[in-house]
Design a protein around this motif. Structure first.
Motif, mmCIF file in Angstrom:
data_model
loop_
_atom_site.group_PDB
_atom_site.id
_atom_site.type_symbol
_atom_site.label_atom_id
_atom_site.label_comp_id
_atom_site.label_asym_id
_atom_site.label_seq_id
_atom_site.Cartn_x
_atom_site.Cartn_y
_atom_site.Cartn_z
ATOM 1 N N SER A 143 -9.516 54.624 97.697
ATOM 2 C CA SER A 143 -9.393 53.566 96.793
ATOM 3 C C SER A 143 -8.797 54.066 95.604
ATOM 4 C CB SER A 143 -10.728 52.775 96.561
ATOM 5 O OG SER A 143 -10.263 51.546 95.909
ATOM 6 N N LEU A 144 -9.480 55.107 94.824
ATOM 7 C CA LEU A 144 -9.018 55.469 93.718
ATOM 8 C C LEU A 144 -7.648 56.066 93.825
ATOM 9 C CD1 LEU A 144 -12.166 57.511 92.496
ATOM 10 C CD2 LEU A 144 -11.076 55.399 91.543
ATOM 11 N N ASN A 145 -7.317 56.827 94.984
ATOM 12 C CA ASN A 145 -5.948 57.468 95.082
ATOM 13 C C ASN A 145 -4.797 56.111 95.184
ATOM 14 O OD1 ASN A 145 -6.541 59.966 94.726
ATOM 15 N ND2 ASN A 145 -6.738 60.191 97.096
ATOM 16 N N ALA A 146 -5.167 54.978 95.659
ATOM 17 C CA ALA A 146 -4.344 53.845 95.860
ATOM 18 C C ALA A 146 -4.007 53.250 94.452
ATOM 19 C CB ALA A 146 -4.916 52.913 96.842
ATOM 20 N N LYS A 147 -5.095 53.291 93.625
ATOM 21 C CA LYS A 147 -5.020 52.577 92.392
ATOM 22 C C LYS A 147 -4.383 53.434 91.398
ATOM 23 C CE LYS A 147 -9.561 49.931 92.381
ATOM 24 N NZ LYS A 147 -10.562 49.747 91.899
ATOM 25 N N LEU A 148 -4.319 54.905 91.830
ATOM 26 C CA LEU A 148 -3.613 55.611 90.907
ATOM 27 C C LEU A 148 -2.059 55.592 91.097
ATOM 28 C CD1 LEU A 148 -5.732 58.826 90.654
ATOM 29 C CD2 LEU A 148 -5.049 57.583 88.762
ATOM 30 N N GLU A 149 -1.880 55.515 92.431
ATOM 31 C CA GLU A 149 -0.322 55.348 92.891
ATOM 32 C C GLU A 149 0.156 54.211 92.317
ATOM 33 O OE1 GLU A 149 3.081 56.303 94.235
ATOM 34 O OE2 GLU A 149 1.336 57.499 94.262
ATOM 35 N N ALA A 150 -0.519 52.976 92.438
ATOM 36 C CA ALA A 150 -0.110 51.757 91.883
ATOM 37 C C ALA A 150 0.162 51.868 90.277
ATOM 38 C CB ALA A 150 -1.260 50.432 92.129
ATOM 39 N N MET A 151 -0.743 52.497 89.651
ATOM 40 C CA MET A 151 -0.486 52.702 88.224
ATOM 41 C C MET A 151 0.806 53.500 87.842
ATOM 42 S SD MET A 151 -4.241 53.549 87.091
ATOM 43 C CE MET A 151 -3.738 53.924 85.445
ATOM 44 N N ARG A 152 1.056 54.549 88.724
ATOM 45 C CA ARG A 152 2.457 55.333 88.515
ATOM 46 C C ARG A 152 3.603 54.526 88.969
ATOM 47 N NH1 ARG A 152 -0.851 59.467 91.901
ATOM 48 N NH2 ARG A 152 -1.775 60.675 90.261
ATOM 49 N N ARG A 153 3.368 53.471 90.024
ATOM 50 C CA ARG A 153 4.517 52.592 90.395
ATOM 51 C C ARG A 153 5.050 51.716 89.192
ATOM 52 N NH1 ARG A 153 2.332 52.698 95.538
ATOM 53 N NH2 ARG A 153 1.292 50.550 95.065
ATOM 54 N N ASN A 154 3.745 51.121 88.710
ATOM 55 C CA ASN A 154 3.892 50.022 87.656
ATOM 56 C C ASN A 154 4.649 50.937 86.208
ATOM 57 O OD1 ASN A 154 2.975 48.216 88.854
ATOM 58 N ND2 ASN A 154 0.887 48.314 88.028
ATOM 59 N N GLU A 155 4.202 52.154 86.044
ATOM 60 C CA GLU A 155 4.624 52.857 84.820
ATOM 61 C C GLU A 155 6.142 53.340 84.969
ATOM 62 O OE1 GLU A 155 3.617 56.920 82.440
ATOM 63 O OE2 GLU A 155 2.430 56.413 83.926
#
Length: 169
Positions: free
Chosen positions: A136-148
């Motif tokens: 779950s944490l990895n998925a959130k980090l990946e979503a943050m990277r995509r948003n950035e």
């Protein structure tokens, strides 16, 4: 042959409440009944009887369905936790003379016999929980990277340049 078939059918007692429909098929909810009773008693035969099935059916489904096998072991862990708590309560309070029988020595023997299995299953459950949290944490980090990245792309299109911070300071 007919006699053998009848004898085989006689061993499998399926309570009428677990049957449904015109064809009198076994209700698929037996798994829930079985697992609930297994968690309560840690007794496969008692759980199968309660669910209205033959224990061999439960064992077969456990072999064939990994999710059911996982639920089975989780129910056993819960059952051993119940036994541990009940044994501890009885050790603290004593066994009332007029109450239901409780064999503390056999309860302790059973807990010792299955300690390793229960510990292994508890560790597996905890590891699964840790793995799901990490995923779950990895998925959130990946979503943050995509948003950035999407923001940086949008700013570049608008002619706004982003100033990168250096690691030095």
């Amino acid at each position: 042959m007919a006699k053998a078939k009848k004898a085989r059918g006689a061993r499998t007692k399926i309570a009428p409440i677990y049957r449904k429909g015109e064809k009198d098929k076994l209700d698929r909810h037996w798994r829930g009944f079985f697992l609930d009773k297994l968690a309560e008693t840690s007794n496969i035969s008692a759980a199968a009887s309660f669910a209205g099935i033959n224990p061999s059916r439960a064992y077969k489904v456990r072999r064939e369905e990994p999710e059911f096998a996982r639920q089975w072991y989780a129910a056993l862990v819960e059952g051993y936790e119940h036994l541990e708590l009940e044994t501890l309560r009885r050790l603290r309070e004593g066994v009332p003379a007029d109450g239901p029988k409780f064999d503390i020595a056999n309860a302790l023997r059973l807990l010792v016999m299955h300690r390793e299995t229960v510990a292994r299953e508890r560790a597996r459950i905890e590891n699964a929980d840790e793995a799901s949290v990490l995923a779950s944490l990895n998925a959130k980090l990946e979503a943050m990277r995509r948003n950035e990245q999407a923001l940086a792309t949008a700013l570049e299109k608008d002619g706004v340049y982003r100033v990168e911070q250096s690691d030095a300071g």
